[in-house]
Design an enzyme around this catalytic site. Structure first.
Site: not given
Lengths: 367, 367
Positions: A55, A57, A201, A242, A253
């Protein structure tokens, strides 16, 4: 970067007795288990992207490039290429790097005879990985200059959200690249790591990688970020993205927008809390001006909020359900921070205010 | 309110064969286990408050009042009274109701001969409980009028944070009182319930009690609140408060400030998203003007963020560690939302803009 004192990238390729393998770190098992997973097939790579074993980008861009190569190994026909491109782009809709990397590999291999497509795609994927590392090092150096300008006698407290560290890229990271650069240059930095619900995360990946590298940090709930900024205990915010639009809206996020609002409010109350997004230029989507309402926001599964993975006191890894049975959940994975709340975008070409971004579009494209 | 179709309060007293017992619902075990715990001794009540078996500003006020009564049953001397008052007020420093309730009982019993103190305290605690219920019903009715004014053809989407439902009070709740009143009056309401890390009171308590009462609701991560407001999918925010200052600053569960910032930003972008705090007047601290920097913000244990309680697939309740071992944590439990971000304070006397609060101070005091 370092894991148990050994250098790793998040993704790398090997060829042994003609067997082509892509190796990834299974990020769904961190921070509890560090496990490298071999990927041999296109379907495995699609699954790794969808389940977020990889994960971030830039990393999903690199993973998708290798995914396309694996698809060509299995079937190099035009139909297979078209299918693979389609499935990869659909696998995670919000990040722009994924589509960028897939289209880049596609353009390289489309004119080639079928028997040359796999090798060319494999080589292009490796190139994308190497370039990502170079971009991130450049982001780190530009960010370092900015941090050094800020440095006074006291520790520099930098708040980050989610994971835009080396785990989100091939190496070095985007938001964390300036922080690693500063730490390595002897600047006294301390990182506020927001937990980043629902997938944690921040707590599980950012805290883990900062700890492996020895950078001082403190985990906070996402809810605590505003309070800390209001108290003057944050010197700057650096997040990844992203996707950044042509006018500087930052899609990142979910929860990033709230941090940006708190930084803006703190600035209005006299605290100097700039808000930066650090991205390589492939994360800038020149085709979109306004992010709000114009970027597809991925809605992820309710289980991400309903269940929590962790380690039992016995040491075993387990999932526990934290919501009452049958509770309805809505789980948007990203939000958009309007450019008006953004101090600057840290890129490999330098740091730009949102309104300056467009002026450098051609420069970035021509490099 | 209803639990499995049976009416409950969160705290009630019984006397059987001379044994005085206070009954509480152990809120640390919800939503997985509904358990009523008997409290016989002062020390048990202190522990119940500290470990948050009882929580929510109005409820800890009621619990502390009974706690003082139990202390008087054990030893009604002036020294015992002084000690008990001190320990109760220290048990949770942020909420104003706790100190208010303890001082109220103390003032009633201080002039009395020792042998009358316990009974008088016990009676006063029961009175505080009954009054809380009446205040909350009044809050519900004032809030209902406001919601009905807003009602159009569509569902009214109300966002709340943490738990200021009946579980946070003796009954009916503060922030949820208008929502229960609206639902009961046939208004089509839907509640966005923010998870409320680190203790998940939204996901575990608010979702549970709304579900028991049949009010439509959806749980979101705390991070998603800004995105929803930006998208115009929230019609109003109603939260509770542990303390409201004389000028209308709202001290409430950490993360409230971020929701207020998002509502203010949505209003600036043309969405009508008022931000209300619903509180009984004992939660207003007339002695403090500015909340930021002048209210002691309780710092709670790192384990609240590091560990997560839930139900394993096997059905068993378990705790899992979600942070890497040794990670440093900072865990402030509350933040302060400045009055400039607050649309109104919903009290038992009506709804007041922050600048109107002071004008009614005498009125409230004289009632």
């Amino acid at each position: 970067m370092l894991v148990n004192q050994q250098q790793y990238r998040t993704i790398w390729a090997s060829v042994c007795d003609g067997l082509h393998t892509v190796h990834i770190i299974d990020q769904t098992r961190l921070p509890h288990v560090f496990e490298v997973v071999p990927i041999y097939h296109f379907d495995q790579m699609i699954a790794a992207i969808k389940t977020m074993q990889v994960r971030g980008a830039p990393l999903i861009g690199a993973a998708a490039a290798y995914g396309l190569a694996l698809a060509m190994q299995e079937d190099a026909s035009d139909i297979s290429l078209c299918n693979a491109v389609h499935h990869l782009i659909q696998s995670r809709p919000t990040a722009v790097n994924l589509a960028w990397a897939v289209q880049r590999v596609r353009q390289v291999i489309l004119p080639l005879p079928l028997q040359k497509r796999f090798q060319a795609a494999w080589k292009e994927a490796a190139l994308i990985c190497d370039e990502d590392v170079i971009l991130n090092q450049a982001i780190g150096l530009h960010g370092l200059s900015m941090i050094q300008q800020k440095q006074q006698s006291h520790t520099i407290h930098i708040l980050t959200h989610c994971n835009a560290g080396w785990l989100a890229t091939v190496d070095f990271g985007t938001a964390l690249a300036p922080i690693y650069a500063a730490h390595n240059a002897g600047v006294d930095v301390h990182v506020w790591v927001s937990e980043t619900r629902p997938r944690n995360q921040g707590a599980s990946l950012t805290a883990w990688e900062l700890s492996q590298h020895g950078v001082p940090h403190t985990v906070i709930s996402d809810n605590a970020a505003g309070h800390l900024m209001q108290q003057g205990r944050v010197d700057m915010v650096i997040v990844g993205a992203d996707r950044v639009t042509a006018k500087g809206d930052v899609c990142n996020k979910i929860g990033t927008y709230l941090k940006a609002l708190a930084a803006a409010d703190a600035r209005q109350q006299g605290h100097e809390v700039p808000f930066y997004a650090a991205v390589p230029s492939p994360s800038i989507d020149w085709a979109i001006e306004n992010g709000v309402g114009h970027i597809e926001i991925e809605e992820r599964h309710a289980d991400e909020l309903a269940w929590m993975v962790g380690r039992l006191a016995s040491g075993e890894i387990a999932s526990v359900r934290v919501l009452p049975e049958g509770t309805k959940v809505e789980n948007p994975a990203f939000d958009v921070t309007p450019a008006r709340l953004v101090t600057g975008i840290i890129t490999e070409h330098g740091i730009f205010a949102p309104h300056e971004l467009k002026g450098i579009q051609q420069k970035i494209k021509n490099v």
